[in-house]
Design an enzyme around this catalytic site. Sequence first.
Site, PDB file in Angstrom:
ATOM      1  N   HIS A 309       0.852  -1.182   0.000  1.00 15.78           N
ATOM      2  CA  HIS A 309       0.000   0.000   0.000  1.00 15.78           C
ATOM      3  C   HIS A 309       0.883   1.225   0.000  1.00 15.78           C
ATOM      4  O   HIS A 309       1.943   1.231   0.621  1.00 15.78           O
ATOM      5  CB  HIS A 309      -0.900   0.010   1.249  1.00 15.78           C
ATOM      6  CG  HIS A 309      -2.063   0.924   1.112  1.00 15.78           C
ATOM      7  ND1 HIS A 309      -1.974   2.265   1.381  1.00 15.78           N
ATOM      8  CD2 HIS A 309      -3.329   0.686   0.700  1.00 15.78           C
ATOM      9  CE1 HIS A 309      -3.152   2.815   1.142  1.00 15.78           C
ATOM     10  NE2 HIS A 309      -3.988   1.894   0.729  1.00 15.78           N
ATOM     11  N   ASP A 366      -8.058  -5.305   0.435  1.00 18.17           N
ATOM     12  CA  ASP A 366      -8.669  -6.170  -0.571  1.00 18.17           C
ATOM     13  C   ASP A 366      -8.130  -7.584  -0.605  1.00 18.17           C
ATOM     14  O   ASP A 366      -8.540  -8.376  -1.449  1.00 18.17           O
ATOM     15  CB  ASP A 366      -8.574  -5.501  -1.947  1.00 18.17           C
ATOM     16  CG  ASP A 366      -9.640  -4.435  -2.060  1.00 18.17           C
ATOM     17  OD1 ASP A 366     -10.711  -4.655  -1.474  1.00 18.17           O
ATOM     18  OD2 ASP A 366      -9.391  -3.394  -2.659  1.00 18.17           O
TER      19      ASP A 366
HETATM   20  N1  ACO Z   1       4.168  -7.644  -4.767  1.00 18.28           N
HETATM   21  C1  ACO Z   1       5.510  -7.605  -4.969  1.00 18.28           C
HETATM   22  N2  ACO Z   1       6.271  -6.493  -4.837  1.00 18.28           N
HETATM   23  C2  ACO Z   1       5.632  -5.360  -4.503  1.00 18.28           C
HETATM   24  C3  ACO Z   1       4.245  -5.309  -4.276  1.00 18.28           C
HETATM   25  C4  ACO Z   1       3.508  -6.510  -4.413  1.00 18.28           C
HETATM   26  N3  ACO Z   1       2.183  -6.523  -4.228  1.00 18.28           N
HETATM   27  N4  ACO Z   1       3.878  -4.050  -3.945  1.00 18.28           N
HETATM   28  C5  ACO Z   1       5.008  -3.325  -3.970  1.00 18.28           C
HETATM   29  N5  ACO Z   1       6.063  -4.111  -4.293  1.00 18.28           N
HETATM   30  C6  ACO Z   1       7.484  -3.685  -4.362  1.00 18.28           C
HETATM   31  C7  ACO Z   1       7.739  -2.914  -5.651  1.00 18.28           C
HETATM   32  O1  ACO Z   1       8.205  -3.763  -6.692  1.00 18.28           O
HETATM   33  C8  ACO Z   1       8.787  -1.925  -5.200  1.00 18.28           C
HETATM   34  O2  ACO Z   1      10.029  -2.593  -5.179  1.00 18.28           O
HETATM   35  P1  ACO Z   1      11.389  -1.766  -5.480  1.00 18.28           P
HETATM   36  O3  ACO Z   1      11.514  -0.738  -4.408  1.00 18.28           O
HETATM   37  O4  ACO Z   1      12.446  -2.811  -5.413  1.00 18.28           O
HETATM   38  O5  ACO Z   1      11.211  -1.160  -6.841  1.00 18.28           O
HETATM   39  C9  ACO Z   1       8.423  -1.616  -3.752  1.00 18.28           C
HETATM   40  O6  ACO Z   1       7.695  -2.776  -3.290  1.00 18.28           O
HETATM   41  C10 ACO Z   1       7.558  -0.381  -3.584  1.00 18.28           C
HETATM   42  O7  ACO Z   1       6.420  -0.514  -4.470  1.00 18.28           O
HETATM   43  P2  ACO Z   1       5.789   0.679  -5.285  1.00 18.28           P
HETATM   44  O8  ACO Z   1       5.039   0.135  -6.438  1.00 18.28           O
HETATM   45  O9  ACO Z   1       6.838   1.712  -5.556  1.00 18.28           O
HETATM   46  O10 ACO Z   1       4.812   1.252  -4.203  1.00 18.28           O
HETATM   47  P3  ACO Z   1       3.577   2.165  -4.482  1.00 18.28           P
HETATM   48  O11 ACO Z   1       3.301   2.867  -3.218  1.00 18.28           O
HETATM   49  O12 ACO Z   1       3.791   2.993  -5.695  1.00 18.28           O
HETATM   50  O13 ACO Z   1       2.412   1.120  -4.833  1.00 18.28           O
HETATM   51  C11 ACO Z   1       0.638  -0.403  -4.635  1.00 18.28           C
HETATM   52  C12 ACO Z   1       1.460   0.700  -3.947  1.00 18.28           C
HETATM   53  C13 ACO Z   1       0.160   0.093  -5.999  1.00 18.28           C
HETATM   54  C14 ACO Z   1      -0.592  -0.686  -3.788  1.00 18.28           C
HETATM   55  C15 ACO Z   1       1.500  -1.673  -4.767  1.00 18.28           C
HETATM   56  O14 ACO Z   1       1.899  -2.140  -3.508  1.00 18.28           O
HETATM   57  C16 ACO Z   1       0.783  -2.786  -5.547  1.00 18.28           C
HETATM   58  O15 ACO Z   1       0.811  -2.793  -6.788  1.00 18.28           O
HETATM   59  N6  ACO Z   1       0.118  -3.730  -4.826  1.00 18.28           N
HETATM   60  C17 ACO Z   1      -0.649  -4.768  -5.487  1.00 18.28           C
HETATM   61  C18 ACO Z   1      -1.971  -4.234  -5.937  1.00 18.28           C
HETATM   62  C19 ACO Z   1      -2.918  -3.990  -4.787  1.00 18.28           C
HETATM   63  O16 ACO Z   1      -3.107  -4.831  -3.918  1.00 18.28           O
HETATM   64  N7  ACO Z   1      -3.565  -2.819  -4.828  1.00 18.28           N
HETATM   65  C20 ACO Z   1      -4.598  -2.452  -3.839  1.00 18.28           C
HETATM   66  C21 ACO Z   1      -4.128  -1.316  -3.005  1.00 18.28           C
HETATM   67  S1  ACO Z   1      -5.336  -0.989  -1.773  1.00 18.28           S
HETATM   68  C22 ACO Z   1      -6.522  -0.109  -2.584  1.00 18.28           C
HETATM   69  O17 ACO Z   1      -6.291   0.640  -3.476  1.00 18.28           O
HETATM   70  C23 ACO Z   1      -7.861  -0.330  -2.149  1.00 18.28           C
END
Ligand code: ACO
Length: 432
Positions: A309, A366
């Site tokens: 998140h 979720d």
């Molecule tokens: N699985 C694996 N790796 C992940 C995940 C994941 N679910 N989420 C983040 N990471 C990693 C990224 O690859 C990144 O790695 P790095 O630093 O080596 O590049 C690091 O963790 C940070 O991730 P970002 O994408 O930069 O974080 P951001 O804050 O932009 O994204 C997000 C947050 C979009 C929720 C992300 O965690 C994600 O895509 N999660 C999966 C989708 C999801 O569950 N979304 C629902 C969110 S809750 C809602 O909106 C109701």
Amino acid sequence: MTGSSKYTVRNQDTGKEFQLESRPGTVGPDVVDIRNLFTGQGLFTYDPGFGSTAGCESKITYIDGDAGVLMYRGYPVEQLAGHSSFIEVAYLLLYGELPNKAQLAEFDRTIRMHTMLNESVLRFFDGFHYDAHPMAMVAGVVGSMAAFYHDTTNIADARHRDIFAHRIIAKIPTIAAAAYKHSLGQPFIYPRNDLNYCSNLLHMFYAVPAERYDVDPLAAEALDLLFILHADHEQNCSTSTVRLAGSSGANPYSAISAGIAALWGPAHGGANEAVLDMLEEIGDVKHIPKYLARAKDKNDSFRLMGFGHRVYKNYDPRASIIRETCHKVLTRMGGNQPLFELALRLEEIALKDEYFVEKKLYPNVDFYSGIIYRALGIPKSMFTVMFAIARTVGWCAHWREMITDPDGRIGRPRQLYTGATRRDYVAIEKRG
Ligand code: ACO
């Protein structure tokens, strides 16, 4: 609340200095006020994804992502989940205070009075193909509502703003149910105003003209809880979209429609559908390590859906409440226990994995919600629609706050331009 502080910013090359001042919140970090940065210093700030940018002042919802805290109007979400109802929470989010008995009864009555749709709106659904995604139908139909209710969309009139909020909160379940019935090829079921918000929704989803349908109170209760937890989440992607679209003075139904479109993405509200897809694809506990390895592989686009998140770097407080409810619902209603067990195991393994620990990736709201929806008989394609129904309350609260904000201006971010510098047009026959 602390007082404001002054910051001195110094350009190391020129030695030029200027001052910035911070503004305190009631809780949470101060914000550095950069409103005059461009006019005063000719500088923009660079913050893709707005990770460090407060786009507005708000009194609605507070999140402490490190501590795993979520409060609506100051009330911890777990207290609201334990004692309140979705309609009471809707009142709280819209008007800032918990209602007294009379206020709640009046608000509940008002919402029930607005559940029906203009018959012409219903005919829109005939224009959609039977397998259209319900989010596409709902976004389209909500966007068209300004065409039907334009007599009450004078955004400068507080009474009109109220009527708009009541209408959309009351009608969004009816629109969602119409989309669902259309996808099944079943006749639309009219709302029943003697039923409460979630019971009425289930009635419109599952009743058919040929049979008697009694709403299961446990299902309605579980839905009510999920809706409380999804009702608002401060300046998330869809809420910011509603604010931005609405900041131009656009009619509020269009702004909500824009929010629905933003919510649909798998990185946002679409994650609940994606989690179920993922769990079904994993299929068995023995495949978890393979999928975890994929999630950690930089060359693989696979992510563990329902994990991570932007704001929570701790357990999402909503996820722990939903996990408990999931257990209750599956035990009492029967549901896909193996899928729940797989989710529990996946969570357990991921939370011990160095990659997830180091990046502070925890289950979000979720991760478990889809399993509950599935147990309630709601198809995967409707999961994000359920989220949209609940979040409509938050969107309305934010839209109202934005419209009446004395500091409010049309949302218009700037950019760091890295394209070509000025060059002259070249006639086509002279190009290589
Ligand atoms: N699985 C694996 N790796 C992940 C995940 C994941 N679910 N989420 C983040 N990471 C990693 C990224 O690859 C990144 O790695 P790095 O630093 O080596 O590049 C690091 O963790 C940070 O991730 P970002 O994408 O930069 O974080 P951001 O804050 O932009 O994204 C997000 C947050 C979009 C929720 C992300 O965690 C994600 O895509 N999660 C999966 C989708 C999801 O569950 N979304 C629902 C969110 S809750 C809602 O909106 C109701």
